[in-house]
Design a protein around this motif. Structure first.
Motif: not given
Length: 119
Positions: A75-77, A88-93, A103-105, A111-119
């Motif tokens: 669950d991305l949200d 964490c801080e919002h980066h994009r998406g 996706i969202a970053q 300072g590391t940018v991490v992504g998440i991907e899902g429905p």
């Protein structure tokens, strides 16, 4: 020839603090090695992937030189809200990249940018 991702190396100013934050978030024990120079190398294992935390070094491991790794989530949200609540801080998406696939970053407190991907 290639298999699943085994290790993701994260370059951080404070590897131990970064590993402890991620270990707490993912409920994974932190392991540490301290080099003769006093440099700390830390790592955790979760979901079959080792996250290694290495001292940042602008000469050999420049900031911004690492790829963004995307974690698959159910669950991305919900995952995004948990990461934001943890510091964490919002980066994009979030961005819809295909029907039913988003996706969202986010940027972790180190300072590391991490992504998440899902429905």
């Amino acid at each position: 020839m290639f298999h699943g991702v085994r290790t993701v190396m994260i370059f951080a100013d404070d590897p131990e603090a970064s590993a402890r934050w991620w270990g707490g978030l993912l409920d994974a024990p932190v392991r540490l090695d301290v080099a003769d120079t006093g440099a700390v190398y830390a790592w955790i294992e979760t979901a079959g992937v080792e996250l290694g935390f290495h001292p940042a070094d602008d000469a050999r491991n420049p900031r911004g030189g690492s790829p963004v790794v995307y974690w698959g989530v159910d669950d991305l949200d919900r995952a995004r809200a948990r990461l934001l609540a943890a510091g964490c801080e919002h980066h994009r998406g979030p961005l819809e990249i295909a029907p039913g696939r988003r996706i969202a970053q986010l940027r972790d407190p180190f300072g590391t940018v991490v992504g998440i991907e899902g429905p």
